[in-house]
Write a protein that holds these residues in place. Structure first.
Motif, PDB file in Angstrom:
ATOM      1  N   LEU A   1       0.812  -1.209   0.000  1.00 23.24           N
ATOM      2  CA  LEU A   1       0.000   0.000   0.000  1.00 23.24           C
ATOM      3  C   LEU A   1       0.848   1.261   0.000  1.00 23.24           C
ATOM      4  N   ILE A   2       1.912   1.288   0.817  1.00 22.62           N
ATOM      5  CA  ILE A   2       2.748   2.494   0.864  1.00 22.62           C
ATOM      6  C   ILE A   2       3.483   2.687  -0.455  1.00 22.62           C
ATOM      7  N   GLY A   3       3.878   1.592  -1.098  1.00 25.16           N
ATOM      8  CA  GLY A   3       4.509   1.709  -2.413  1.00 25.16           C
ATOM      9  C   GLY A   3       3.545   2.275  -3.440  1.00 25.16           C
ATOM     10  N   ASP A   4       2.301   1.774  -3.426  1.00 25.08           N
ATOM     11  CA  ASP A   4       1.278   2.268  -4.356  1.00 25.08           C
ATOM     12  C   ASP A   4       1.016   3.760  -4.145  1.00 25.08           C
ATOM     13  N   VAL A   5       0.873   4.152  -2.878  1.00 28.45           N
ATOM     14  CA  VAL A   5       0.551   5.547  -2.558  1.00 28.45           C
ATOM     15  C   VAL A   5       1.648   6.489  -3.041  1.00 28.45           C
ATOM     16  N   VAL A   6       2.893   6.162  -2.713  1.00 26.08           N
ATOM     17  CA  VAL A   6       4.004   7.058  -3.052  1.00 26.08           C
ATOM     18  C   VAL A   6       4.201   7.151  -4.557  1.00 26.08           C
ATOM     19  N   VAL A   7       4.198   6.001  -5.233  1.00 26.99           N
ATOM     20  CA  VAL A   7       4.440   6.015  -6.682  1.00 26.99           C
ATOM     21  C   VAL A   7       3.286   6.722  -7.402  1.00 26.99           C
ATOM     22  N   SER A   8       2.053   6.468  -6.997  1.00 26.31           N
ATOM     23  CA  SER A   8       0.908   7.118  -7.641  1.00 26.31           C
ATOM     24  C   SER A   8       0.962   8.629  -7.428  1.00 26.31           C
ATOM     25  N   TRP A   9       1.330   9.038  -6.235  1.00 23.26           N
ATOM     26  CA  TRP A   9       1.425  10.453  -5.912  1.00 23.26           C
ATOM     27  C   TRP A   9       2.521  11.160  -6.716  1.00 23.26           C
ATOM     28  N   LEU A  10       3.597  10.441  -6.984  1.00 23.00           N
ATOM     29  CA  LEU A  10       4.731  11.046  -7.693  1.00 23.00           C
ATOM     30  C   LEU A  10       4.562  11.071  -9.211  1.00 23.00           C
TER      31      LEU A  10
END
Length: 235
Positions: free
Chosen positions: A223-232
């Protein structure tokens, strides 16, 4: 290897004189290794005690008892409770920084590299929960002790440099937005990972979820990987 150390006085077997005393040249490195091992053991136990009881509640007597040593020995190595606590803080931060330096993302694309960094940070926080408790304790004391550890600022630079490098690659490839910096990313990742440990009991009770259940870990990690990459992602 040995070295004879001559001393005055009688030697038995040579006109009533005692035999010459023999000293090991290698004694000093052995003593140094023993001192390093003792200091390391004291830090490990002190980390547990401070994380369990906080700075105010921790007692040097308990640390001495758990390590089968004495308060005098602890004072010899660290100088006192306050200095020991600072040494524990420094060692805890050094652990996460060394883990960050060990991350090899050179051959990964920027998005996958950022995901790897976020997920490994999540792993480290779950596996070193005493670190999170120490951070929480230090914030209760409004950073009184960490502000006296200038070395921690220097320790944090490689992590920020790694984030800067990944962000720059992502921008140059046109996949990352250009209005965020390394501090922003570090804040997002840290906030999520720290929450998993610091709030596990209150959050778990309120919503009847075990944040550390084995069946939930893979999902929360990704989840944290998805959030950060999507945000960037570049917009």
């Amino acid at each position: 290897m040995y070295q004879k150390v001559h001393c005055s006085g009688p030697r038995v077997g040579d006109g009533g004189h005692a035999p010459a005393r023999v000293a090991r040249v290698s004694d000093q490195p052995i003593r140094q290794r023993d001192a390093e091992r003792t200091r390391s053991e004291l830090l490990a136990v002190a980390t547990e005690v401070f994380a369990e009881s906080g700075y105010s509640g921790a007692r040097v007597d308990e640390i001495a008892e758990r390590t089968s040593t004495t308060k005098r020995m602890i004072y010899y190595y660290f100088g006192g409770k306050e200095q020991l606590y600072r040494a524990v803080l420094e060692e805890a931060y050094r652990g996460i920084r060394e883990a960050e330096r060990g991350i090899d993302v050179g051959e990964l694309g920027p998005a996958e590299a950022m995901r790897r960094l976020a997920e490994l940070t999540y792993d480290h926080h779950l596996e070193h929960q005493a670190f999170i408790r120490l951070v929480s304790i230090e914030n209760i004391h409004r950073g009184e002790h960490i502000q006296r550890l200038q070395s921690l600022r220097d320790l944090g630079q490689p992590a920020m440099s790694l984030l800067d490098e990944i962000l720059e690659r992502g921008r140059s490839e046109g996949v990352f937005r250009d209005d965020v910096d390394a501090f922003d990313v570090h804040l997002i990742i840290s906030a999520y990972c720290v929450f998993q440990v610091a709030n596990q009991y209150t959050f778990g009770y309120l919503f009847s979820r075990d944040l550390h259940a084995p069946e939930s870990r893979a999902h929360l990690r990704s989840l944290i990987g998805d959030v950060v990459v999507s945000w960037l992602r570049d917009r």
